[in-house]
Design a protein around this motif. Structure first.
Motif, PDB file in Angstrom:
ATOM      1  N   LEU A 250       0.803  -1.216   0.000  1.00  0.00           N
ATOM      2  CA  LEU A 250       0.000   0.000   0.000  1.00  0.00           C
ATOM      3  C   LEU A 250       0.838   1.270   0.000  1.00  0.00           C
ATOM      4  CD1 LEU A 250      -2.825  -0.939   2.546  1.00  0.00           C
ATOM      5  CD2 LEU A 250      -2.908  -1.005   0.053  1.00  0.00           C
ATOM      6  N   VAL A 253      -0.184   3.609  -2.860  1.00  0.00           N
ATOM      7  CA  VAL A 253      -1.481   4.248  -2.632  1.00  0.00           C
ATOM      8  C   VAL A 253      -1.348   5.389  -1.635  1.00  0.00           C
ATOM      9  CG1 VAL A 253      -3.862   3.850  -1.899  1.00  0.00           C
ATOM     10  CG2 VAL A 253      -2.635   2.072  -3.152  1.00  0.00           C
ATOM     11  N   ASN A 254      -0.581   5.194  -0.585  1.00  0.00           N
ATOM     12  CA  ASN A 254      -0.381   6.260   0.397  1.00  0.00           C
ATOM     13  C   ASN A 254       0.336   7.458  -0.214  1.00  0.00           C
ATOM     14  OD1 ASN A 254      -1.572   4.753   2.471  1.00  0.00           O
ATOM     15  ND2 ASN A 254       0.352   3.738   2.966  1.00  0.00           N
ATOM     16  N   SER A 310      -7.247   2.769   1.539  1.00  0.00           N
ATOM     17  CA  SER A 310      -5.965   2.093   1.689  1.00  0.00           C
ATOM     18  C   SER A 310      -5.709   1.610   3.107  1.00  0.00           C
ATOM     19  CB  SER A 310      -4.826   3.035   1.278  1.00  0.00           C
ATOM     20  OG  SER A 310      -4.782   4.158   2.145  1.00  0.00           O
TER      21      SER A 310
END
Length: 314
Positions: A250, A253-254, A310
């Motif tokens: 993730l 996404v962050n 997320s």
């Protein structure tokens, strides 16, 4: 009164004065030692700060600690592990807000000054949350080793209080610092439930709650604490690896969640650089100001939605 009686009276008064002086010095020394012991315990539990660097803004800090906001801020700072007082953090936050206000007003338009100031407050809050979460993550990574040390010490016949004290000396920060606070609370008469409960409140996480619950129940009712801690150690190791894999997957996404608002702010600088004074004219009318606020609100919603999607609880 003859000379002999006067000499006897003077001698008696002198001896009495010496005895009282010795008793006074003894009481002073004992009181000083007790005060130093109390200061050491309170310093270890984080309630006061002794030594180290000189503290700034002490008057503001004392006044701020009396308020509800100051107490909450003090607890949040204690959870981050930062060596800073509530008064210092409050002043630094105000300086950041003022600086961003002036920068936004000077580089963009006067309308963006207050918005930049609000951004400074948000940055300060997010900084504390980031420091706190980083400390929690480091503590969670140390939980398997902590559970293993407690299991070995308990199997060797040591009491749980003694095992916690040994773990506090062996483990590095933040686990060592937090366990030292727990050990000092136990030393001054707090119950095991209260001391471990405060630890769970400072660093909230599912893993720590499970460990604290296991220790509290074992301390209350007895039972196979060694076997429970060893099983918990294996579970914590598995959760540690799972969390690491999820965090790696993730990470992109962050990064995207932070890139979205940065692109929005960058577009403002781009508009102002293409045509000087464009932002002044745009924010000079109520409709333009409303459009700017709506656009910032949409960027904030997008940031929160990406962060929410997320977030995976393990």
């Amino acid at each position: 009164m003859d000379l002999h009686s006067l000499i006897t009276l003077t001698t008696g008064i002198t001896l009495l004065t010496c005895v009282l002086a010795v008793m006074g010095l003894h009481s002073y020394a004992m009181g000083r030692a007790q005060r130093q012991a109390l200061v050491d315990r309170l310093s270890a539990t984080g309630q006061i700060t002794v030594g180290g660097r000189p503290r700034r803004f002490r008057k503001l800090d004392r006044r701020l600690r009396r308020t509800t906001f100051g107490k909450k801020l003090e607890l949040r700072l204690a959870a981050t592990g930062l060596d800073i007082t509530p008064g210092e953090f409050f002043v630094y936050m105000l300086a950041t807000v003022a600086g961003l206000w002036l920068i936004g007003q000077a580089t963009l338009a006067p309308f963006f000054g207050p918005l930049a100031g609000l951004l400074g407050i948000w940055v300060a809050v997010q900084f504390l949350n980031w420091q706190r979460q980083k400390r929690i993550e480091r503590f969670i990574n140390q939980l398997p080793e902590l559970a293993r040390m407690l299991a070995n010490a308990t199997q060797a016949g040591l009491a749980l209080r003694t095992a916690i004290g040994m773990a506090a000396e062996e483990l590095e920060a933040p686990a060592g610092e937090e366990l030292t606070k727990v050990a000092n609370l136990l030393a001054i008469g707090h119950s095991m439930d209260d001391a471990l409960g405060e630890l769970a409140d400072r660093l909230p996480s599912r893993e720590l709650v499970v460990l604290v619950t296991t220790l509290v129940l074992s301390n209350r009712a007895g039972g196979q604490v060694v076997e429970a801690l060893r099983n918990l150690t294996e579970t914590l190791e598995e959760r540690k690896e799972t969390r690491r894999e999820i965090r790696t997957q993730l990470s992109q996404v962050n990064l995207t969640s932070y890139a979205v608002p940065v692109l929005g702010v960058g577009s403002l600088f781009l508009m102002n650089s293409i045509k000087d004074g464009a932002l002044d004219r745009m924010t000079g009318s109520p409709i333009g100001q409303a459009c700017v606020l709506i656009s910032f609100g949409l960027y904030a919603v997008g940031f929160l939605l990406i962060r929410r999607m997320s977030r995976i609880d393990v």
